[in-house]
Design a protein around this motif. Sequence first.
Motif, PDB file in Angstrom:
ATOM      1  N   GLU A 200       3.716   1.902   1.068  1.00 53.06           N
ATOM      2  CA  GLU A 200       2.421   1.704   1.728  1.00 53.06           C
ATOM      3  C   GLU A 200       1.666   0.592   1.032  1.00 53.06           C
ATOM      4  OE1 GLU A 200       0.150   5.302   2.173  1.00 53.06           O
ATOM      5  OE2 GLU A 200       1.659   6.154   3.508  1.00 53.06           O
ATOM      6  N   SER A 201       1.475  -0.499   1.755  1.00 53.97           N
ATOM      7  CA  SER A 201       0.737  -1.620   1.164  1.00 53.97           C
ATOM      8  C   SER A 201      -0.754  -1.276   1.146  1.00 53.97           C
ATOM      9  CB  SER A 201       0.981  -2.874   1.998  1.00 53.97           C
ATOM     10  OG  SER A 201       0.067  -3.853   1.605  1.00 53.97           O
ATOM     11  N   LEU A 202      -1.436  -1.643   0.064  1.00 53.01           N
ATOM     12  CA  LEU A 202      -2.877  -1.380  -0.024  1.00 53.01           C
ATOM     13  C   LEU A 202      -3.663  -2.343   0.860  1.00 53.01           C
ATOM     14  CD1 LEU A 202      -5.113   0.216  -1.603  1.00 53.01           C
ATOM     15  CD2 LEU A 202      -5.102  -1.662  -3.244  1.00 53.01           C
ATOM     16  N   GLY A 203      -3.066  -3.495   1.128  1.00 51.52           N
ATOM     17  CA  GLY A 203      -3.800  -4.500   1.912  1.00 51.52           C
ATOM     18  C   GLY A 203      -4.733  -5.337   1.038  1.00 51.52           C
ATOM     19  N   HIS A 204      -4.782  -5.002  -0.257  1.00 48.00           N
ATOM     20  CA  HIS A 204      -5.576  -5.803  -1.198  1.00 48.00           C
ATOM     21  C   HIS A 204      -4.616  -6.445  -2.193  1.00 48.00           C
ATOM     22  CE1 HIS A 204      -9.800  -4.004  -0.624  1.00 48.00           C
ATOM     23  NE2 HIS A 204      -9.057  -3.636   0.401  1.00 48.00           N
ATOM     24  N   SER A 313       1.078  -1.999  -3.802  1.00 51.23           N
ATOM     25  CA  SER A 313       1.622  -1.009  -2.867  1.00 51.23           C
ATOM     26  C   SER A 313       1.889   0.292  -3.601  1.00 51.23           C
ATOM     27  CB  SER A 313       2.955  -1.471  -2.288  1.00 51.23           C
ATOM     28  OG  SER A 313       2.834  -2.720  -1.684  1.00 51.23           O
ATOM     29  N   THR A 314       2.034   1.350  -2.819  1.00 53.37           N
ATOM     30  CA  THR A 314       2.473   2.634  -3.368  1.00 53.37           C
ATOM     31  C   THR A 314       3.853   2.932  -2.795  1.00 53.37           C
ATOM     32  OG1 THR A 314       0.179   3.389  -3.336  1.00 53.37           O
ATOM     33  CG2 THR A 314       1.872   5.075  -3.673  1.00 53.37           C
ATOM     34  N   ILE A 336       2.782   2.700  -8.249  1.00 46.96           N
ATOM     35  CA  ILE A 336       1.456   3.076  -7.719  1.00 46.96           C
ATOM     36  C   ILE A 336       0.498   1.888  -7.882  1.00 46.96           C
ATOM     37  CG2 ILE A 336       1.795   5.531  -8.214  1.00 46.96           C
ATOM     38  CD1 ILE A 336       0.082   5.224 -10.720  1.00 46.96           C
ATOM     39  N   VAL A 337      -0.653   1.983  -7.269  1.00 48.61           N
ATOM     40  CA  VAL A 337      -1.661   0.935  -7.458  1.00 48.61           C
ATOM     41  C   VAL A 337      -2.299   1.134  -8.844  1.00 48.61           C
ATOM     42  CG1 VAL A 337      -2.056   0.601  -4.983  1.00 48.61           C
ATOM     43  CG2 VAL A 337      -3.461   2.268  -6.237  1.00 48.61           C
TER      44      VAL A 337
END
Length: 482
Positions: A200-204, A313-314, A336-337
């Motif tokens: 899962e990308s954080l998008g940041h 990303s996670t 993890i982020v």
Amino acid sequence: MAQQTITLIGGGLVGALLAQQLAQRGFAVEVYEKRPDPRLSGFPGRSSASCARGTRPSMDSGGRSINLALAERGLQALRTAGLADDVLQRAVMMRGRMVHDRDGNSSLQRYGVDDSEVIWSVSRGALNMLLLDAAEAAGVQFRFGQSLVSADFDAQRIRLADAAGVERELPAGMVIGADGAGSALRATMNAHSPLGERVESLGHGYKELEIPPAGELPAGVLQLSGGRDQYALEPHALHIWPRGGYMCIALPNTEGSFTVTLFLPAQGAAPSFATLPDAAAATAFFSEQFPDLLPLIPYFSEDFDGHPVGTLSTLYLQRWHLDGRALLIGDAAHAIVPFHGQGMNCGFEDTVVLANLLAAAPNDSAEVFAEFQRVRQPNANAIATMALENYVEMRDSVADPHYLAKRELGALLAERAPQHYMARYRLVTFSHVPYAYALERGRAQDQLLEQLLRDTPNVADIDIEAAARLFQSNLAPLPGLR
Ligand code: FAD
């Protein structure tokens, strides 16, 4: 009886510490590491303009932060390995968050109750080299410049490539992948039988900048910054400039500099990395949003243009192992982020659990790997959740009055009912309770704090004795914390 051989992929932070502990427990350990030996070649520097100046310490390759926050869990693993004192000698203590508002005011929010509850800023490169030395002293064989390409688990062979791309095959019975978030071992395990991977990308994204030692800055710039000795800012703090949807942080380095990291949405409306294509746009943005920070970064343009944007990303996997033949650990299993400063700490905790399990049942790796996943996966999932939540807390909540009221009330309860209240941050950072417990307990505590603050925003209006009784009657006493 011949020593059992374990093949490790990756001699980064987790791989080197795991290798040392396995060797200490009597295993023959071989580590294949993609990069050259950093003790000979230097920790890989960037080819950026800032590093090319040659006066500044080189930064890690790939845009990773050059320093990390080491907390109690990581320290405990280092104690087990007999390395904690050596590492702490090379670390800078951080007592809390120094929060910087837009007007240039700053205030320290302590992490713990006193100086027994602090975190430590350590250089990634220095720590890695110390761990490599310790592992070698324990008998580990490192093969540098050897990159895992693939593995044939049925034939029990691995394929490696050297820096020139020349490939060779070697036998490898038991393989452990500590090769980080982009793990090649994970990819080859997944091709053999799917691991249930979800990223899962954080998008940041993030970008690193640097505040040099105070001596390299003009005196006028230092007058307002609150620096001490050779540091341009208070050295014993993790500095945060929270700005709602984004933030900057800065961690001290032993030689007087700070590594600054800007976290910002990768795409989308301003401000995002997409709307800051170059140093000129970024300078205008910083002079508006971080006016007190910008003058402390004299090489801003070179840093901004020269350093890449890192992605965050996670990683979630359903399965961490292939029966007793292959296992993933550290970021390779659960990247993890970075917002709780726990990725390495969690990976270090992994190493102690795995080394103990393997030492107890050296001939039953399938059982050991399954047990390792059973014990560690719920905790890895919990710290993944808390790390994501902490981004919101750091970039936004630390400046929010309701958050500050909860913090104040929490501090009173921690004094009045220490068996029944401990802030989640402290449970994660200063205790050894499982991350999954910290997540669950934190939620239960938070509900009660919200209940107490529902009718008044003012902590002074709350009857603290009654609040303590509420916690005592609703929550079990906290377990032994260390
Ligand atoms: P890595 O450190 O990535 O090491 C993997 C190793 O494997 C490397 O040496 C690599 O060269 C090698 N390798 C890769 N591919 C191959 C291959 N094919 N063959 C052979 N070798 C290979 N954590 C904290 O606890 N505190 C913090 O404050 C913190 N801050 C962070 C800030 C940022 C911006 C980021 C991105 C992360 C941060 N982390 C922090 C997380 C931390 O960096 C990681 O959790 C930690 O580095 C994981 O260690 P690892 O050994 O599993 O992986």
